[in-house]
Design an enzyme around this catalytic site. Structure first.
Site, short mmCIF file in Angstrom:
data_model
loop_
_atom_site.label_atom_id
_atom_site.label_comp_id
_atom_site.label_asym_id
_atom_site.label_seq_id
_atom_site.Cartn_x
_atom_site.Cartn_y
_atom_site.Cartn_z
N HIS A 1 52.12 69.55 69.49
CA HIS A 1 51.20 69.94 68.39
C HIS A 1 49.38 69.51 68.76
O HIS A 1 48.87 68.95 68.17
CB HIS A 1 51.21 69.52 66.96
N GLY B 1 46.84 71.96 69.14
CA GLY B 1 45.79 73.17 69.15
C GLY B 1 44.44 72.57 68.64
O GLY B 1 43.33 73.14 69.16
N ALA B 2 44.25 71.55 67.93
CA ALA B 2 43.08 70.86 67.55
C ALA B 2 42.90 69.76 68.22
O ALA B 2 41.83 68.88 67.70
CB ALA B 2 43.02 70.75 66.12
N ASP C 1 53.50 75.10 69.61
CA ASP C 1 53.38 73.91 69.71
C ASP C 1 54.14 73.07 68.59
O ASP C 1 53.36 71.98 68.03
CB ASP C 1 51.85 73.53 69.81
N ILE D 1 40.61 81.05 62.27
CA ILE D 1 41.16 81.22 63.67
C ILE D 1 41.44 82.69 63.96
O ILE D 1 41.47 83.20 65.39
CB ILE D 1 42.50 80.45 63.66
N ALA E 1 50.61 77.90 64.62
CA ALA E 1 50.33 77.72 63.11
C ALA E 1 51.10 76.80 62.33
O ALA E 1 50.62 75.49 62.20
CB ALA E 1 50.33 79.09 62.22
N ARG E 2 52.40 77.06 62.24
CA ARG E 2 53.46 76.17 61.62
C ARG E 2 54.84 76.79 62.22
O ARG E 2 55.06 77.97 62.27
CB ARG E 2 53.41 76.20 60.23
N GLU F 1 66.23 72.82 69.03
CA GLU F 1 66.62 73.83 69.36
C GLU F 1 65.70 74.48 70.56
O GLU F 1 66.33 75.28 71.41
CB GLU F 1 66.86 74.81 68.39
N ASP G 1 46.18 91.23 57.38
CA ASP G 1 46.00 90.00 56.31
C ASP G 1 45.83 90.59 54.92
O ASP G 1 44.62 91.35 54.78
CB ASP G 1 44.71 89.29 56.66
#
Length: 385
Positions: free
Chosen positions: A270, A272-273, A253, A146, A228-229, A258, A165
């Site tokens: 969520h 994204g996919a 997402d 991604i 991502a998370r 909060e 990375d």
């Protein structure tokens, strides 16, 4: 005929891929393998018959990966299958983080039925002035399937792109646009960036990769995108930075109590996919991984065992999942040799505390050989294909 149990509704493309030699069902007490999307498997009573689990997606937080490794159950994911869908949402999030699009839409919805609408819009739109992404710097944390697509797309939109990375492979590096600058640390990336997006797997070492310390290093008024998370970003640090003006926007997402309704936070489900194309790609890839493993013993894209594959040769094939300890390989070959069988091909790979071997022999492997190999103290699972 082998049985694949689906614990979620999976694209029909997976069933089509497997229809000739497999039973694809949503109920089975003794399946050979499981295909799953979001189903929580941590408290799921896994049938002893299961040889493998395939996650139709990249994240495997819903699967007890380490526990399954100890049982000799191979867990697959489908990296890259939903990459384009996520990339497109990241680009949308990037634009939304610079322009006050959502705020403007919400404001316009309050004007329904009011007189002099055009005049009101013209006088009120100045409250929604935003900034362009062109010639700004985007930091991409994680240059996998991604992250690479996001980085390359951002360069095409006229952005300056920096990436980080520590595990960047040669193959992925070659896919990056030459204009992308790879830096040596998250802190360096944050200090250069107007916008930051993160694309790494979540584990204890990546928890709060984006935190108060490195947010403070960003250009003032920057924006963070997290598709991502949720746990990769320290939510409290983000909210504090937004309140102080260090950040202008946070887009994610991964909703939390909060974040919902917080000023300058855009929270999506969520999604994204969540495209038909991504679901088809993930289902097909998961089905192909299971098929190749069940029929040939090949492992590709496992999250708890090493990649290990080989073309079929010889009359028979045995696969061995074992602890990564000394003398296991020699013990396996010794048993096969004493049975007066010839090894035509032997492939072995290790990953952490576990290892996997594929052995092709010119003769049919006997039950005696299987029992002897299975009885080795370090062997977890042995299978003849």
């Amino acid at each position: 005929m082998k049985t694949i149990l689906a614990l979620n509704n999976i694209s029909k493309s997976a069933e089509e891929k497997l229809k000739n030699d497999y039973v694809f069902t949503m109920q089975s007490d003794a399946p050979d393998a499981i295909i799953v999307r979001s189903f929580a498997m941590h408290d799921y009573p896994l049938p002893e018959s299961v040889l493998a689990v395939a996650r139709a997606g990249a994240g495997t937080n819903n699967i007890p990966v380490a526990e399954y490794a100890k049982k000799g159950v191979v867990v697959f994911n489908t990296p890259g299958a939903n990459a384009n869908a996520v990339k497109e949402l990241v680009i949308a999030a990037l634009i939304m983080s610079g322009r006050k699009i959502i705020d403007g839409i919400k404001w316009v919805e309050t004007l329904k039925g009011k007189p002099d609408l055009s005049k009101t819009v013209e006088s009120g739109k100045k409250a929604f002035v935003g900034k362009e992404i062109y010639d700004k710097t985007l930091g991409v944390i994680g240059l996998g399937a991604i992250g690479i697509l996001v980085a390359n797309a951002a360069t095409e939109l006229g952005m300056n792109v920096v990436g980080y990375d520590p595990y960047l492979s040669t193959a992925n590096a070659l896919r990056l646009e030459p204009a992308v600058k790879v830096v040596s640390s998250v802190d360096e990336l944050m200090s250069l960036s107007d916008f930051v997006t993160i694309h790494v797997p979540y584990n204890e070492s990546t928890k709060h990769t984006i935190n108060a310390d490195n947010i403070a290093k960003m250009k003032k008024g920057g924006a963070v995108i997290n598709l991502a998370r949720g746990e990769l970003v320290d939510t409290k640090a983000v909210l504090a930075a937004l309140a102080e003006g260090q950040l202008s926007r946070y887009v994610t997402d991964f909703p939390s109590d909060e974040l919902i309704g917080a000023e300058n936070v855009i929270v999506m489900p969520h999604i994204g996919a969540s495209t038909p194309e991504a679901e088809i790609n993930c289902a097909l890839m998961a089905a192909e991984e299971l098929k190749d493993f069940l029929e040939n013993g090949n492992i590709r894209n496992s999250v708890n065992f090493p990649s290990c594959s080989s073309p079929r040769t010889g009359a028979s094939r045995i696969t061995v999942i074992h602890k990564n300890e000394k003398s296991v390989i020699s013990a396996i070959t010794d048993i096969i040799g004493k049975a007066e069988m010839n090894i035509e091909n032997f492939v072995s790979q290790s990953r952490g505390e576990f290892a996997y071997a594929i052995v092709d022999t010119t003769e049919q492997i006997t039950d005696t050989v299987v029992k002897a190999i299975s009885a080795l103290p370090s062997v977890i699972k042995c299978r003849v294909i």
